[in-house]
Design a protein around this motif. Structure first.
Motif, PDB file in Angstrom:
ATOM      1  N   ASP A  74      28.442  23.441  39.194  1.00  0.00           N
ATOM      2  CA  ASP A  74      28.686  24.811  38.845  1.00  0.00           C
ATOM      3  C   ASP A  74      28.324  25.821  39.518  1.00  0.00           C
ATOM      4  N   VAL A  75      26.957  25.839  39.858  1.00  0.00           N
ATOM      5  CA  VAL A  75      26.198  26.503  41.032  1.00  0.00           C
ATOM      6  C   VAL A  75      25.379  25.674  41.750  1.00  0.00           C
ATOM      7  N   ARG A  76      24.796  26.326  42.856  1.00  0.00           N
ATOM      8  CA  ARG A  76      23.666  25.733  43.586  1.00  0.00           C
ATOM      9  C   ARG A  76      22.555  26.686  43.560  1.00  0.00           C
ATOM     10  N   MET A  77      21.379  25.816  43.570  1.00  0.00           N
ATOM     11  CA  MET A  77      20.104  26.906  43.646  1.00  0.00           C
ATOM     12  C   MET A  77      19.480  26.205  45.000  1.00  0.00           C
ATOM     13  N   CYS A 126      15.609  29.455  34.514  1.00  0.00           N
ATOM     14  CA  CYS A 126      15.950  30.851  34.835  1.00  0.00           C
ATOM     15  C   CYS A 126      17.426  30.993  35.278  1.00  0.00           C
ATOM     16  N   VAL A 127      17.780  30.014  36.340  1.00  0.00           N
ATOM     17  CA  VAL A 127      19.216  30.116  36.745  1.00  0.00           C
ATOM     18  C   VAL A 127      19.969  29.821  35.517  1.00  0.00           C
ATOM     19  N   GLY A 128      19.914  28.860  34.804  1.00  0.00           N
ATOM     20  CA  GLY A 128      20.864  28.796  33.570  1.00  0.00           C
ATOM     21  C   GLY A 128      21.044  29.942  32.952  1.00  0.00           C
ATOM     22  N   LYS A 129      19.815  30.564  32.367  1.00  0.00           N
ATOM     23  CA  LYS A 129      19.916  31.840  31.513  1.00  0.00           C
ATOM     24  C   LYS A 129      20.808  32.963  32.400  1.00  0.00           C
ATOM     25  N   ALA A 172      27.288  36.295  32.607  1.00  0.00           N
ATOM     26  CA  ALA A 172      28.912  36.007  32.609  1.00  0.00           C
ATOM     27  C   ALA A 172      29.515  35.487  33.695  1.00  0.00           C
ATOM     28  N   LEU A 173      28.584  34.853  34.600  1.00  0.00           N
ATOM     29  CA  LEU A 173      29.168  33.973  35.788  1.00  0.00           C
ATOM     30  C   LEU A 173      29.653  32.628  35.376  1.00  0.00           C
ATOM     31  N   LEU A 174      29.252  31.890  34.122  1.00  0.00           N
ATOM     32  CA  LEU A 174      29.753  31.062  33.628  1.00  0.00           C
ATOM     33  C   LEU A 174      29.801  31.357  32.009  1.00  0.00           C
ATOM     34  N   SER A 175      30.659  30.550  31.306  1.00  0.00           N
ATOM     35  CA  SER A 175      30.694  30.887  29.934  1.00  0.00           C
ATOM     36  C   SER A 175      30.614  29.848  29.206  1.00  0.00           C
ATOM     37  N   LYS A 176      30.234  28.655  29.694  1.00  0.00           N
ATOM     38  CA  LYS A 176      29.857  27.133  28.765  1.00  0.00           C
ATOM     39  C   LYS A 176      28.379  27.118  28.824  1.00  0.00           C
ATOM     40  N   SER A 177      27.983  26.226  27.790  1.00  0.00           N
ATOM     41  CA  SER A 177      26.529  26.158  27.500  1.00  0.00           C
ATOM     42  C   SER A 177      26.185  24.798  28.079  1.00  0.00           C
ATOM     43  N   ASN A 178      27.140  24.203  28.643  1.00  0.00           N
ATOM     44  CA  ASN A 178      26.519  22.743  29.471  1.00  0.00           C
ATOM     45  C   ASN A 178      26.841  23.010  30.852  1.00  0.00           C
ATOM     46  N   ILE A 179      26.129  23.173  31.823  1.00  0.00           N
ATOM     47  CA  ILE A 179      26.458  23.291  33.086  1.00  0.00           C
ATOM     48  C   ILE A 179      25.564  22.504  33.986  1.00  0.00           C
ATOM     49  N   ALA A 198      17.346  18.238  45.050  1.00  0.00           N
ATOM     50  CA  ALA A 198      16.697  17.004  44.781  1.00  0.00           C
ATOM     51  C   ALA A 198      17.969  16.299  43.752  1.00  0.00           C
ATOM     52  N   GLY A 199      19.221  16.813  44.180  1.00  0.00           N
ATOM     53  CA  GLY A 199      20.216  16.097  43.451  1.00  0.00           C
ATOM     54  C   GLY A 199      20.810  17.129  42.425  1.00  0.00           C
ATOM     55  N   LEU A 200      21.978  16.829  41.667  1.00  0.00           N
ATOM     56  CA  LEU A 200      22.616  17.265  40.625  1.00  0.00           C
ATOM     57  C   LEU A 200      21.839  17.601  39.298  1.00  0.00           C
ATOM     58  N   LYS A 201      21.677  18.464  38.443  1.00  0.00           N
ATOM     59  CA  LYS A 201      20.771  18.592  37.359  1.00  0.00           C
ATOM     60  C   LYS A 201      21.736  19.086  36.453  1.00  0.00           C
ATOM     61  N   GLU A 202      21.690  18.446  35.245  1.00  0.00           N
ATOM     62  CA  GLU A 202      22.705  18.900  34.197  1.00  0.00           C
ATOM     63  C   GLU A 202      21.651  19.630  33.029  1.00  0.00           C
ATOM     64  N   LEU A 203      22.082  21.061  32.552  1.00  0.00           N
ATOM     65  CA  LEU A 203      21.615  21.971  31.886  1.00  0.00           C
ATOM     66  C   LEU A 203      22.353  22.192  30.566  1.00  0.00           C
ATOM     67  N   THR A 204      21.609  22.127  29.339  1.00  0.00           N
ATOM     68  CA  THR A 204      22.034  22.414  28.062  1.00  0.00           C
ATOM     69  C   THR A 204      21.411  23.730  27.737  1.00  0.00           C
ATOM     70  N   LEU A 205      22.265  24.682  27.534  1.00  0.00           N
ATOM     71  CA  LEU A 205      21.590  26.158  27.246  1.00  0.00           C
ATOM     72  C   LEU A 205      21.612  26.281  25.688  1.00  0.00           C
ATOM     73  N   HIS A 206      20.691  26.861  25.160  1.00  0.00           N
ATOM     74  CA  HIS A 206      20.340  26.967  23.566  1.00  0.00           C
ATOM     75  C   HIS A 206      20.593  28.656  23.514  1.00  0.00           C
ATOM     76  N   VAL A 207      21.923  28.823  23.063  1.00  0.00           N
ATOM     77  CA  VAL A 207      22.095  30.353  22.923  1.00  0.00           C
ATOM     78  C   VAL A 207      22.164  31.066  21.673  1.00  0.00           C
ATOM     79  N   GLU A 208      21.408  32.100  21.287  1.00  0.00           N
ATOM     80  CA  GLU A 208      21.192  32.698  19.847  1.00  0.00           C
ATOM     81  C   GLU A 208      21.696  34.024  20.307  1.00  0.00           C
ATOM     82  N   GLU A 209      22.534  34.601  19.412  1.00  0.00           N
ATOM     83  CA  GLU A 209      23.136  36.045  19.466  1.00  0.00           C
ATOM     84  C   GLU A 209      23.743  36.359  20.818  1.00  0.00           C
TER      85      GLU A 209
END
Length: 278
Positions: free
Chosen positions: A54-57, A76-79, A85-92, A98-109
């Protein structure tokens, strides 16, 4: 140049969303990260387009050197990408050196409060970490630093770590010993160094000397490397809380997949615009 100042447990970063990295990026990192004449940070992070994720860091330390990965920065990149609003999903997915990393974003309000990162498999082979030592695992290996006889366990999370278990972390001279370990000839790419006291089988307290940044308040890859080291030395369970100077991280080493999962906060401090002429 619009930027965001963010931190994960006090490990702070300047984030720039760009199409590409500028040619003078190494000096730019030194300039922006300076805490007196710049914005001030442990590192400069670029959020870039990716053909694989989805993005590169890309992350550059305060001394201008590039790091392969950073657990606090990637949260911090995930947040950033969700809250802006660069991405609208919570799994990115995030592409790193060091390779591809999967993030789960825990969203409140509508805002990301914490992030769980699949940090992948630890690298334990001595040469691949890299160290100059042979062997499938480097566990509790002796290392003489000045007058001190220490021992370390070596782990890579895409970046190299040497983990030292000590009895009294409060009196341990991290600022003195850290740079000697970082630049020790045993580590051809230099190394991060973690100094750790085991509280019980589910808790450890850790201080870190980061390669290229010095002593920082937290290190996500270092926390993962510390849990792996604790398990390999028979000191802790496969899930534990790491108490760092900036706060706590929950680290789990999944027995089935072998992957490490890190959960912790990410915080926006402020946003601004930097004028290069200044």
């Amino acid at each position: 140049m619009k930027f965001a100042k963010m931190h994960g447990l006090g490990n702070d970063f300047i984030l720039l969303a760009r199409r590409e990295v500028p040619p003078d990026v190494n000096q730019l990192a030194v300039t922006l990260c300076d805490r007196h004449f710049g914005i001030g940070a442990d590192g400069l992070v670029f959020i870039l387009p990716s053909e694989k994720a989805d993005v590169r860091m890309r992350i550059f330390n305060a001394d201008g050197t590039e790091a392969e990965n950073c657990g606090n920065a990637i949260r911090c990149v995930g947040k950033y990408v969700y809250d802006h609003a660069l991405l609208s999903k919570s799994n990115i997915t995030v592409e790193t050196l060091a390779g591809l990393k999967e993030l789960t974003l825990h969203v409140e309000e509508g805002r990301v409060k914490s992030v769980t990162v699949d940090m992948g498999l630890p690298i334990l082979n001595g040469r691949e970490i890299p160290t100059l030592l042979e062997g499938e695992m480097i566990v509790n290996h002796p290392l003489r630093i000045g007058e001190r006889e220490l021992s370390f366990t070596a782990v890579s999370m895409g970046n190299p770590h040497a983990v030292f278990f000590v009895e009294d972390l409060n009196s341990f001279p991290v600022e003195e010993i850290g740079p000697l370990i970082e630049h020790h000839s045993l580590f051809p790419a230099r190394t991060n160094a973690e100094f750790v006291t085991v509280e019980n089988r589910r808790e450890m307290t850790m201080r870190v000397w980061e390669r290229g940044a010095g002593q920082t308040l937290a290190c996500g890859t270092g926390a993962c490397a510390t849990l792996v080291s604790g398990v390999l030395n028979g000191l802790v369970d496969r899930e534990a809380i790491l108490h760092l100077a900036g706060g706590d991280l929950l680290i789990r080493w999944d027995e089935e997949s072998g992957h490490l999962f890190m959960t912790g906060p990410a915080v926006l401090v402020f946003q601004g615009e930097w004028e290069p002429e200044s």
